[in-house]
Motif scaffolding. Structure first.
Motif, short mmCIF file in Angstrom:
data_model
loop_
_atom_site.label_atom_id
_atom_site.label_comp_id
_atom_site.label_asym_id
_atom_site.label_seq_id
_atom_site.Cartn_x
_atom_site.Cartn_y
_atom_site.Cartn_z
N SER A 1 0.85 -1.19 0.00
CA SER A 1 0.00 0.00 0.00
C SER A 1 0.89 1.23 0.00
O SER A 1 2.02 1.18 0.48
N ASN A 2 0.37 2.33 -0.53
CA ASN A 2 1.18 3.55 -0.55
C ASN A 2 1.67 3.92 0.84
O ASN A 2 2.82 4.26 1.04
N ASN A 3 0.78 3.85 1.83
CA ASN A 3 1.17 4.13 3.21
C ASN A 3 0.42 3.16 4.12
O ASN A 3 -0.34 2.32 3.64
N CYS A 4 0.63 3.27 5.41
CA CYS A 4 0.07 2.28 6.34
C CYS A 4 -0.91 2.91 7.31
O CYS A 4 -0.94 2.56 8.50
N GLY A 5 -1.71 3.84 6.83
CA GLY A 5 -2.75 4.43 7.65
C GLY A 5 -2.24 5.57 8.50
O GLY A 5 -1.04 5.85 8.58
N ALA B 1 -3.68 1.47 9.86
CA ALA B 1 -3.17 1.69 11.22
C ALA B 1 -3.92 0.83 12.24
O ALA B 1 -3.36 0.48 13.28
N VAL B 2 -5.15 0.46 11.94
CA VAL B 2 -5.93 -0.40 12.83
C VAL B 2 -5.25 -1.76 12.96
O VAL B 2 -5.10 -2.30 14.06
N SER C 1 5.55 3.37 -0.03
CA SER C 1 6.41 4.47 -0.46
C SER C 1 6.35 5.67 0.48
O SER C 1 7.07 6.64 0.28
N TYR C 2 5.51 5.60 1.52
CA TYR C 2 5.35 6.78 2.37
C TYR C 2 5.05 6.34 3.80
O TYR C 2 4.12 5.58 4.04
N LYS D 1 3.69 7.31 13.88
CA LYS D 1 4.73 7.04 14.88
C LYS D 1 4.81 5.56 15.24
O LYS D 1 5.89 5.04 15.50
N GLU D 2 3.67 4.87 15.24
CA GLU D 2 3.69 3.44 15.56
C GLU D 2 4.37 2.65 14.46
O GLU D 2 5.08 1.68 14.72
N PHE D 3 4.18 3.07 13.22
CA PHE D 3 4.87 2.45 12.09
C PHE D 3 6.38 2.57 12.29
O PHE D 3 7.13 1.59 12.18
N ALA D 4 6.84 3.79 12.58
CA ALA D 4 8.26 4.02 12.78
C ALA D 4 8.80 3.23 13.96
O ALA D 4 9.90 2.65 13.90
#
Length: 251
Positions: free
Chosen positions: A51-55, A62-63, A76-77, A82-85
């Motif tokens: 996916s382009n990003n993760c919510g 993000a859920v 790509s983004y 912050k949870e992704f990072a």
């Protein structure tokens, strides 16, 4: 030809643990939130997401991310998630970051039956030469890095080989659709949704408005029904539930 399903849980009932998913949307625009929530409710985990990003803002992917249900992300983004990072740097999440245009073309190529293509994007960087951290070890070291990619010269310009993407399932959101799976997307929601839908072996679309076959002019179809296997019609409340990541107004 009638691809309607009655509920979101029915639509994703056969998505197993460790499945790969292509998911449409950009930021919070055009995100299949209802289908994502159904996956969360089913408890599916170990997912590999493209996916382009993760919510963002506890919405969209993000859920699933916050619940620890995603094991790998190709995107790509990262944005302000912050949870992704945190998961990425802690070694809990494998991440393949690629140029946005390359991601779009890899999805389209996979759906069109094109196994690979050459692009100048990334030449002379770690995208082509390898070494991008895919997974950290939790102590600041790199546990898994990207491999080097094949490069080739065409008419004096160097290009790098990128492979098309195919996934087990795809989740997308459309503004309008019919029971045959023909879809229309509204404005910026047309971003990655058609491409994600093409890449999925089984594509599930949530639609805000259902019309009868033939009501969408052939030239107005953004994605033909051949790419869609299931159609979920949203309730008016679900269709109207659209979050705004950064609300701005004029003075």
């Amino acid at each position: 030809m009638d691809k309607l399903v009655n509920t979101a849980l029915e639509a994703v009932a056969d998505v197993p643990d460790d499945a790969s998913l292509a998911v449409g949307g950009f930021g919070l625009s055009g995100v299949p939130n209802v289908l994502i929530q159904a996956l969360y409710e089913r408890g599916v985990g170990g997912l590999s997401v493209v996916s382009n990003n993760c919510g963002a803002m506890d919405s969209g992917l993000a859920v699933l991310l916050s619940a620890g249900r995603i094991g790998r992300v190709t995107g790509s983004y990262v944005g302000a998630n912050k949870e992704f990072a945190r998961q990425y740097l802690a070694g809990e999440l494998e991440v393949e970051l690629i140029p946005q245009g390359t991601l779009a073309e890899r999805l389209r190529a996979g759906g069109a039956g094109i196994p690979a293509f050459y692009t100048p994007a990334g030449v002379g960087t770690q995208v082509a030469e390898g070494g991008l951290p895919w997974r950290y070890d939790g102590s600041g070291g790199v546990a898994l890095a990207s491999p080097a990619k094949e490069a080739r010269d065409f008419d004096g310009t160097e290009y790098v080989l990128e492979h098309g993407i195919r996934t087990d399932f795809a989740l997308v959101r459309a503004a309008k659709g019919d029971r045959h799976g023909n879809l229309v997307f509204r404005k910026s929601a047309r971003n990655f949704n058609p491409l994600a839908a093409m890449a999925g072996k089984v594509t599930i679309a949530e639609v805000e408005e259902l019309v009868e076959p033939g009501e969408i002019e052939p030239d107005a179809v953004h994605l033909p029904g051949i790419f869609v296997q299931r159609v979920l019609v949203l309730t008016p409340e679900q269709a109207a539930d659209k979050k705004i990541e950064r609300r701005t107004v004029s003075s």
